[in-house]
Scaffold this active site. Structure first.
Site, mmCIF file in Angstrom:
data_model
loop_
_atom_site.group_PDB
_atom_site.id
_atom_site.type_symbol
_atom_site.label_atom_id
_atom_site.label_comp_id
_atom_site.label_asym_id
_atom_site.label_seq_id
_atom_site.Cartn_x
_atom_site.Cartn_y
_atom_site.Cartn_z
ATOM 1 N N GLU A 113 -6.686 -7.268 -8.803
ATOM 2 C CA GLU A 113 -6.168 -5.924 -8.559
ATOM 3 C C GLU A 113 -5.095 -5.988 -7.484
ATOM 4 O O GLU A 113 -4.942 -6.995 -6.788
ATOM 5 C CB GLU A 113 -7.300 -4.960 -8.171
ATOM 6 C CG GLU A 113 -8.276 -4.716 -9.315
ATOM 7 C CD GLU A 113 -9.285 -3.611 -9.030
ATOM 8 O OE1 GLU A 113 -9.266 -3.063 -7.913
ATOM 9 O OE2 GLU A 113 -10.074 -3.300 -9.931
ATOM 10 N N HIS A 228 -4.741 7.772 -6.151
ATOM 11 C CA HIS A 228 -4.639 6.713 -7.147
ATOM 12 C C HIS A 228 -3.397 6.974 -7.985
ATOM 13 O O HIS A 228 -3.179 8.096 -8.463
ATOM 14 C CB HIS A 228 -5.878 6.695 -8.042
ATOM 15 C CG HIS A 228 -6.049 5.400 -8.765
ATOM 16 N ND1 HIS A 228 -5.225 5.033 -9.802
ATOM 17 C CD2 HIS A 228 -6.925 4.386 -8.591
ATOM 18 C CE1 HIS A 228 -5.603 3.839 -10.239
ATOM 19 N NE2 HIS A 228 -6.614 3.428 -9.517
ATOM 20 N N ARG A 268 -1.736 0.535 -3.134
ATOM 21 C CA ARG A 268 -1.808 1.799 -3.855
ATOM 22 C C ARG A 268 -0.920 2.884 -3.272
ATOM 23 O O ARG A 268 -0.335 3.685 -4.006
ATOM 24 C CB ARG A 268 -3.258 2.309 -3.874
ATOM 25 C CG ARG A 268 -4.114 1.627 -4.905
ATOM 26 C CD ARG A 268 -5.497 2.222 -4.915
ATOM 27 N NE ARG A 268 -6.311 1.554 -5.929
ATOM 28 C CZ ARG A 268 -7.610 1.719 -6.042
ATOM 29 N NH1 ARG A 268 -8.242 2.518 -5.218
ATOM 30 N NH2 ARG A 268 -8.293 1.088 -6.975
ATOM 31 N N HIS A 327 -8.087 10.350 -4.756
ATOM 32 C CA HIS A 327 -9.049 9.366 -5.255
ATOM 33 C C HIS A 327 -10.071 8.921 -4.219
ATOM 34 O O HIS A 327 -11.242 8.755 -4.535
ATOM 35 C CB HIS A 327 -8.272 8.153 -5.773
ATOM 36 C CG HIS A 327 -9.118 7.071 -6.356
ATOM 37 N ND1 HIS A 327 -9.920 7.272 -7.458
ATOM 38 C CD2 HIS A 327 -9.285 5.769 -5.994
ATOM 39 C CE1 HIS A 327 -10.537 6.140 -7.760
ATOM 40 N NE2 HIS A 327 -10.184 5.216 -6.876
ATOM 41 N N ARG A 362 -7.081 1.898 1.781
ATOM 42 C CA ARG A 362 -8.161 1.049 1.254
ATOM 43 C C ARG A 362 -7.633 0.024 0.268
ATOM 44 O O ARG A 362 -6.875 0.341 -0.638
ATOM 45 C CB ARG A 362 -9.211 1.928 0.557
ATOM 46 C CG ARG A 362 -10.308 1.141 -0.127
ATOM 47 C CD ARG A 362 -11.317 2.069 -0.756
ATOM 48 N NE ARG A 362 -10.766 2.832 -1.870
ATOM 49 C CZ ARG A 362 -10.881 2.467 -3.153
ATOM 50 N NH1 ARG A 362 -11.458 1.322 -3.467
ATOM 51 N NH2 ARG A 362 -10.391 3.233 -4.105
#
Length: 498
Positions: A113, A228, A268, A327, A362
């Site tokens: 990811e 997100h 992100r 998110h 995060r």
């Protein structure tokens, strides 16, 4: 109802159930607002859990990626401790009955990811990780006689005597419910329901943070909200998530012309801003997995494929329409290494807690890890705390069930992916009267108010907090924001005066 001073865990997601399981055989009460296993953010999780398990990986690399994603605010000691505990946390979940995906050799299949330098995402059922974890933990809890689950019961206020937790005022099907308890764990996190576009359950209104805030607890990092970048944009509420793992497998972001406009494997916050800006310029945005996965899409991501097909989109043959959506909340109740808050007798675990792991942004798949790893330490601290029965105070009137109401539009307009002083000030002016009016939207507005005040005070751009009027990092050392609900108006006055 008298709980005989058993610890009370508020929330029945991964953090809450693992805390209760680690407390066994000590009796514990778990409050579940919805039927066990339903309506919780943990079950929505698709990507998986980050853990350094590959031959080319180690916890130090995982820690370095986490610190880098945290944009100067992740606590290195907390990061090192949690990433080091990740492999054991995975094995603990396996022992509890979670079935993760494995290859023919029996080893975990590891996904990639964004912002991870190695494949280290352990997943289950392709993109059904959260659902599989909750299935196993619910079964484990059902088998554990020391755990009493009160389903359909929602905590509305924490009862405090002389600065210490004395109990919980809750609501159930039969009306108000009072539980005497000198040890309470807040494990119900998530604030996505405060926004008009979210991937969270709509009941995720920051109620755990609100409970702690109204009890006088210190909050930290509240301004940092992660959006997100790829929520399925087909008019659903909440919006189904198109996991970051899809981009990890090679899917690219394109607009209506087919042009690729950003690097999909950036952190992100950067990807979300790129998508937000492109849409603000009048473009539509799509995630194109045709070349990377094509006919293999449904095999690798069965749940996402099913949601897309239900919306009339075939991800094997056409791009998936996406947009940013609220998110995850990096902020929450300020806690120490054992999960203790600033209020005696109150702990927090999972998304409701601000441990310092995530910093300003995060790292993907560190959220389930944080809940799984910290639950053991929280349970150990709770178990080691002496019981201290206190007389219950005069009970306040039972507050109404929390509702977002007008808060969703206020938050989306002023506290979205891009922020500025004018928008934040307007949001504060709208949230302030709601937060102290005592209506159904009061708690949602109170959480939003603290987020907005912290965002106004942070005159820089960092991680998930981006100010178009302060588009650079502030000079000097990075600082975490910490304030109480009672401080919000004072901080607001100081910022306005400055």
């Amino acid at each position: 109802m008298d709980s005989n001073d058993r610890p009370v865990v508020v929330g029945a997601g991964l953090a809450g159930l693992m805390t209760a399981l680690h407390l066994a055989p000590e009796p514990v009460v778990v409050l579940a607002r919805t039927p066990l296993g339903s309506g919780i953010a943990s079950a929505f999780a698709q990507g998986g859990i980050a853990a350094a398990l590959g031959d080319d990986d180690d916890p130090f690399l995982h820690a370095a990626d986490t610190v880098a994603a945290g944009d100067g605010l992740a606590d290195p000691d907390v990061v090192e401790r949690i990433t080091a505990a990740a492999p054991a946390a995975i094995e603990e979940l396996v022992r509890r009955g979670v079935v993760f995906d494995r290859g023919a050799d029996g080893r975990f299949l590891l996904g990639l990811e964004a912002a991870h330098c190695r494949r280290r995402i352990v997943h289950a059922g392709g993109d059904r990780t959260g659902g599989e974890i909750m299935r196993a933990l619910v079964e484990a809890v059902r088998r554990t006689p020391s755990i009493t689950v009160l389903e359909g019961v929602e905590a509305r206020r924490l009862l405090v005597v002389e600065g210490r937790i004395a109990g919980v005022l809750a609501a159930g099907a039969s009306g108000p419910l009072t539980l005497a308890a000198s040890r309470v764990v807040i494990a119900t996190g998530g604030i996505g329901g405060l926004y008009r576009h979210t991937t969270n359950p709509l009941g995720a209104l920051g109620q755990g943070v609100a409970l702690a805030a109204r009890a006088g607890a210190l909050l930290a990092d509240m301004e940092f909200v992660q959006f997100h970048p790829t929520a399925l944009d087909v008019g659903l509420d909440p919006m189904p998530l198109v996991s970051e793992a899809v981009r990890g497998e090679g899917a690219v972001l394109v607009d209506e012309t087919g042009a690729r406009f950003t690097d999909e494997l950036q952190p992100r916050d950067q990807v979300s801003r790129a998508v937000w800006r492109h849409q603000a310029e009048g473009h539509r945005v799509f995630l194109d997995a045709r070349s990377a996965l094509g006919g293999r899409f449904a095999e690798r991501f069965p749940a996402i494929a099913a949601r897309c097909r239900a919306a009339g989109v075939d991800p094997a043959r056409e791009p998936i329409p996406v947009r940013p959506a609220a998110h995850y909340h990096m902020g929450g109740i300020a806690v120490d290494a054992a999960g203790r808050s600033s209020v005696a007798g109150l702990w927090a675990c999972g998304e409701a807690a601000a441990t310092g792991l995530h910093g300003a942004n995060r790292l993907a798949s560190n959220s389930l890890l944080e809940a799984a790893a910290c639950a053991r330490w929280v349970a150990g601290s709770v178990a080691g705390a002496p019981e201290r029965r206190l007389p219950l105070p005069s009970l306040p009137a039972l507050p109404p069930a929390a509702a977002a109401g007008a808060v969703r539009q206020i938050m989306s307009a002023g506290l979205g992916v891009l922020r500025d002083r004018a928008g934040l000030s307007k949001a504060i002016a709208a949230l302030r009267p709601l937060a102290f009016a005592g209506g159904a939207a009061a708690d949602a507005a109170a959480v939003g108010l603290v987020i907005a005040v912290a965002a106004l005070a942070r005159e820089e751009s960092r991680g998930g907090h981006w100010r178009s009027d302060f588009p650079f990092r502030a000079s000097g050392a990075a600082r975490r924001s910490k304030l109480r609900l009672s401080d919000a108006l004072r901080v607001l006055a100081e910022v306005a005066g400055g």
